[in-house]
Design a protein around this motif. Structure first.
Motif, PDB file in Angstrom:
ATOM      1  N   MET A   1       0.833  -1.197   0.000  1.00  0.00           N
ATOM      2  CA  MET A   1       0.000   0.000   0.000  1.00  0.00           C
ATOM      3  C   MET A   1       0.871   1.252   0.000  1.00  0.00           C
ATOM      4  O   MET A   1       0.405   2.357  -0.166  1.00  0.00           O
ATOM      5  CB  MET A   1      -0.890  -0.024   1.225  1.00  0.00           C
ATOM      6  N   ILE A   4       0.601   3.341  -3.126  1.00  0.00           N
ATOM      7  CA  ILE A   4      -0.804   3.515  -3.473  1.00  0.00           C
ATOM      8  C   ILE A   4      -1.027   4.697  -4.415  1.00  0.00           C
ATOM      9  O   ILE A   4      -0.576   5.786  -4.169  1.00  0.00           O
ATOM     10  CB  ILE A   4      -1.614   3.693  -2.190  1.00  0.00           C
ATOM     11  N   TYR A  46     -11.030  -6.996  -6.222  1.00  0.00           N
ATOM     12  CA  TYR A  46      -9.833  -6.919  -5.385  1.00  0.00           C
ATOM     13  C   TYR A  46     -10.174  -6.958  -3.899  1.00  0.00           C
ATOM     14  O   TYR A  46      -9.626  -7.773  -3.146  1.00  0.00           O
ATOM     15  CB  TYR A  46      -9.048  -5.650  -5.705  1.00  0.00           C
ATOM     16  N   ASN A  52      -6.675  -9.452   0.546  1.00  0.00           N
ATOM     17  CA  ASN A  52      -6.274  -8.109   0.126  1.00  0.00           C
ATOM     18  C   ASN A  52      -6.692  -7.021   1.105  1.00  0.00           C
ATOM     19  O   ASN A  52      -6.324  -5.864   0.929  1.00  0.00           O
ATOM     20  CB  ASN A  52      -6.855  -7.805  -1.252  1.00  0.00           C
ATOM     21  N   SER A  93       4.349  -3.393  -1.159  1.00  0.00           N
ATOM     22  CA  SER A  93       3.286  -3.659  -2.125  1.00  0.00           C
ATOM     23  C   SER A  93       3.346  -5.115  -2.569  1.00  0.00           C
ATOM     24  O   SER A  93       4.420  -5.655  -2.821  1.00  0.00           O
ATOM     25  CB  SER A  93       3.423  -2.756  -3.350  1.00  0.00           C
ATOM     26  N   THR A  94       2.167  -5.738  -2.681  1.00  0.00           N
ATOM     27  CA  THR A  94       2.106  -7.121  -3.153  1.00  0.00           C
ATOM     28  C   THR A  94       1.926  -7.139  -4.669  1.00  0.00           C
ATOM     29  O   THR A  94       1.571  -6.131  -5.292  1.00  0.00           O
ATOM     30  CB  THR A  94       0.929  -7.859  -2.501  1.00  0.00           C
ATOM     31  N   TRP A  97      -1.625  -6.205  -5.484  1.00  0.00           N
ATOM     32  CA  TRP A  97      -1.877  -4.761  -5.421  1.00  0.00           C
ATOM     33  C   TRP A  97      -1.335  -4.060  -6.659  1.00  0.00           C
ATOM     34  O   TRP A  97      -1.996  -3.199  -7.235  1.00  0.00           O
ATOM     35  CB  TRP A  97      -1.244  -4.178  -4.163  1.00  0.00           C
ATOM     36  N   ASN A  98      -0.141  -4.438  -7.063  1.00  0.00           N
ATOM     37  CA  ASN A  98       0.457  -3.814  -8.246  1.00  0.00           C
ATOM     38  C   ASN A  98      -0.359  -4.086  -9.503  1.00  0.00           C
ATOM     39  O   ASN A  98      -0.526  -3.210 -10.360  1.00  0.00           O
ATOM     40  CB  ASN A  98       1.884  -4.330  -8.431  1.00  0.00           C
ATOM     41  N   GLN A 101      -3.505  -1.897  -9.360  1.00  0.00           N
ATOM     42  CA  GLN A 101      -3.198  -0.520  -9.732  1.00  0.00           C
ATOM     43  C   GLN A 101      -2.957  -0.383 -11.241  1.00  0.00           C
ATOM     44  O   GLN A 101      -3.356   0.609 -11.847  1.00  0.00           O
ATOM     45  CB  GLN A 101      -1.966  -0.039  -8.965  1.00  0.00           C
TER      46      GLN A 101
END
Length: 227
Positions: A1, A4, A46, A52, A93-94, A97-98, A101
């Motif tokens: 995060m 973010i 997500y 998550n 960041s996982t 998550w990437n 995004q």
């Protein structure tokens, strides 16, 4: 995060839980009408995955309805205790998550971001969701005086089926906004029937704040998802 919304520039906004001790970070962005369903589905996919979610953090996604031309179409807000928010931003960041995004960046045009703190909240304290919100961005010269008057009035005069909160915004911005007020409603019917002028002493309270408060902008937003 920690990484973010790297594609978003700095902005103003406000919060979503009734916890007066919570802090928030908010990210607003523009989405074309044809892409709105796709963006909502990305968020649902997500955050519906429990892996998550971050303990102690509430995520809320809104669509802005009645707004000025410079207000973005959507905003997402992360709120929680300082400890929970700090842990979230300190974490790495996982890959999930990437990827999330990366997919969002195909549809979302970044506008602005902000952080702040909620200091007062009144109204229903249950877990019932109040999806319609009027947001007022204001400039307050004397926070202690404003909060004292806000608390004294709204602690005794909150209308049924509504909530209200007050807090500060710490990000520097062009509008010189220092604080916000959010009024939450159970539905649009409640909002449209709402009549603040009918509340006893409301006009007097507002007049007493004129010297220390100016309005910058307002918007109405509707909750699309909460996780």
């Amino acid at each position: 995060m920690k990484k973010i919304f790297l594609f978003i520039i700095i902005m103003i906004a406000a919060f979503s839980s009734l916890n007066a001790q919570s802090i928030f970070s908010t990210y607003s962005f523009n989405v074309e009408p044809k892409d709105q369903s796709a963006v909502l589905q990305l968020y649902k996919n997500y955050f519906s995955n429990k892996e998550n979610l971050i303990k102690g953090i509430t995520v809320t996604l809104y669509e802005n309805h009645f707004k000025g031309k410079d207000i973005a179409t959507h905003e997402v807000i992360f709120s929680g205790t300082p400890e929970a928010m700090g842990a979230a931003y300190d974490s790495k960041s996982t890959s999930a998550w990437n990827l999330f995004q990366s997919e969002l960046s195909k549809f979302c045009k970044g506008v602005r971001a902000a952080e702040g703190k909620r200091s007062s909240s009144y109204g229903d304290t249950s877990s019932v969701i109040y999806p319609v919100q009027d947001v007022y961005f204001i400039n307050v010269k004397d926070e202690a005086q404003y909060k004292a008057k806000f608390d004294a009035f709204w602690s005794k005069n909150i209308p049924a089926n509504t909530r209200i909160s007050f807090g500060s915004v710490s990000t520097i911005n062009e509008e010189k906004t220092t604080h916000y007020v959010v009024r939450s409603f159970k539905d649009f019917t409640t909002k449209f029937k709402d009549d603040l002028k009918s509340i006893k002493d409301y006009a007097e309270m507002m007049n007493s704040l004129k010297e220390i408060r100016t309005f910058n902008t307002t918007q109405t937003r509707v909750l699309l998802g909460k996780w």
